[in-house]
Write an enzyme that holds these catalytic residues in place. Structure first.
Site, PDB file in Angstrom:
ATOM      1  N   THR A  97       0.857  -1.174   0.000  1.00  0.00           N
ATOM      2  CA  THR A  97       0.000   0.000   0.000  1.00  0.00           C
ATOM      3  C   THR A  97       0.900   1.233   0.000  1.00  0.00           C
ATOM      4  O   THR A  97       1.582   1.508   0.989  1.00  0.00           O
ATOM      5  CB  THR A  97      -0.926   0.022   1.223  1.00  0.00           C
ATOM      6  OG1 THR A  97      -1.782  -1.126   1.184  1.00  0.00           O
ATOM      7  CG2 THR A  97      -1.789   1.278   1.237  1.00  0.00           C
ATOM      8  N   LYS A 172      -7.538   1.099  -2.791  1.00  0.00           N
ATOM      9  CA  LYS A 172      -7.122   0.729  -1.429  1.00  0.00           C
ATOM     10  C   LYS A 172      -7.339   1.892  -0.470  1.00  0.00           C
ATOM     11  O   LYS A 172      -7.722   1.687   0.697  1.00  0.00           O
ATOM     12  CB  LYS A 172      -5.649   0.302  -1.421  1.00  0.00           C
ATOM     13  CG  LYS A 172      -5.108  -0.084  -0.041  1.00  0.00           C
ATOM     14  CD  LYS A 172      -5.868  -1.258   0.587  1.00  0.00           C
ATOM     15  CE  LYS A 172      -5.385  -1.568   2.003  1.00  0.00           C
ATOM     16  NZ  LYS A 172      -4.079  -2.238   2.036  1.00  0.00           N
ATOM     17  N   LYS A 240       0.023   5.338   8.461  1.00  0.00           N
ATOM     18  CA  LYS A 240       0.733   5.531   7.193  1.00  0.00           C
ATOM     19  C   LYS A 240      -0.248   5.572   6.040  1.00  0.00           C
ATOM     20  O   LYS A 240      -0.195   6.464   5.177  1.00  0.00           O
ATOM     21  CB  LYS A 240       1.754   4.406   6.994  1.00  0.00           C
ATOM     22  CG  LYS A 240       2.620   4.515   5.735  1.00  0.00           C
ATOM     23  CD  LYS A 240       2.085   3.710   4.563  1.00  0.00           C
ATOM     24  CE  LYS A 240       2.224   2.214   4.778  1.00  0.00           C
ATOM     25  NZ  LYS A 240       1.802   1.448   3.576  1.00  0.00           N
TER      26      LYS A 240
END
Length: 290
Positions: A97, A172, A240
């Site tokens: 990701t 995502k 993150k």
């Protein structure tokens, strides 16, 4: 069956690479900590090597699942990077990701070298990786995706192409945005029941059968009730990911007020020492507040 390299053997990559080997692919692995790659090879029968370039050499597909933008650049670029070892026509599949920007950057570099590139972040957590039932959201050239999809199927419950390069990463982000608000709502619901003197188990048994039901509720309410947060995706990694979402929202003009708020709640959890707790630990913050 294909010759496949897998770069990055964390809690996701380790079992994902194992599924590839179990499905009959010829797998070579690389991990920044070499001992882990050697342990994987001893367990699964594949081959461990010292650099991404060595892992990629002669492979049809190179899969990666590392930490962040910089980690991805490190395994792709330079003399020891995967791109240097890949043969023309080979396809790089990135399960990390990361930002859509680094995806497009590396996809362009790959294209100049005659390589395919598919961004393919995953959802489903450690359990999904171990059980081979991940949701995989992809971006990139249609032909590259069509070639890679049967290999990805080794650990996927669903795999779909959403568009050109970066579309998988944007999807995502949608996933993480949806989860952030949902987990906070679940934490507040369980905390509210607790403070009102109700049994969390009894409440969940009823409300989970209606519109409030969710994967998070079904799989995390017991551990949330027990104040145990050693399962699933860590708060540090969620922050993150949410940072990527918020940066991208600033670029696109999207409004993400709930996501921004929950990101700050996760920051509070980090200050409590919960950076490695799973994301359901939002309820620990509420309990601390009273």
């Amino acid at each position: 069956m294909a010759k496949v390299a897998f770069l990055g053997l964390g809690v996701m990559g380790y079992p994902m690479a194992g599924h590839l080997q179990a499905k009959g692919h010829e797998v070579t692995v690389y991990n920044r900590t070499g001992a882990k790659a050697e342990a994987w090879a001893a367990e699964h029968g594949g081959r461990a090597v010292a650099t991404p370039a060595a892992a990629a050499e002669g492979c049809d597909f190179v899969m990666a699942c590392v930490g962040n933008d910089d980690d991805l650049r490190a395994v792709c670029l330079g003399e020891t990077g995967a791109f240097a070892g890949m043969k023309p026509g080979a396809i790089f599949v990135d399960h990390t990701t990361v930002s859509a920007a680094v995806t497009r950057e590396l996809s362009a570099v790959a294209a100049e070298a005659g390589l395919g590139f598919v961004d393919a972040p995953v959802s489903g957590g450690q359990a999904g990786a171990e059980n081979g039932v991940l949701s995989v959201m992809c971006g990139g050239n249609q032909a590259a995706y069509d070639a890679a999809e049967p290999v990805i199927a080794a650990y996927a419950k669903i795999c779909r192409r959403l568009g050109e390069s970066g579309a998988g990463q944007i999807t995502k982000m949608c996933n993480q945005i949806a989860i952030a608000g949902l987990v906070q709502g679940l934490a507040e619901s369980l905390h509210f029941a607790e403070k009102a003197g109700l049994s969390i188990s009894d409440v969940v048994e009823v409300i989970s059968q209606g519109a409030a039901g969710s994967w998070q509720m079904a799989n995390r309410y017991k551990t949330m009730e027990a104040d145990t947060f050693e399962f699933g995706f860590a708060v540090d990694w969620m922050r993150k990911d949410l940072g990527i979402c918020l940066d991208t929202a600033n670029e696109t003009g999207a409004s993400l007020p709930v996501t921004a708020l929950v990101d700050q709640f996760y920051k509070d959890v980090q200050k409590m020492g919960g950076g490695r707790w799973d994301t359901s630990s939002l309820i620990a913050r509420l309990r601390k507040l009273g």
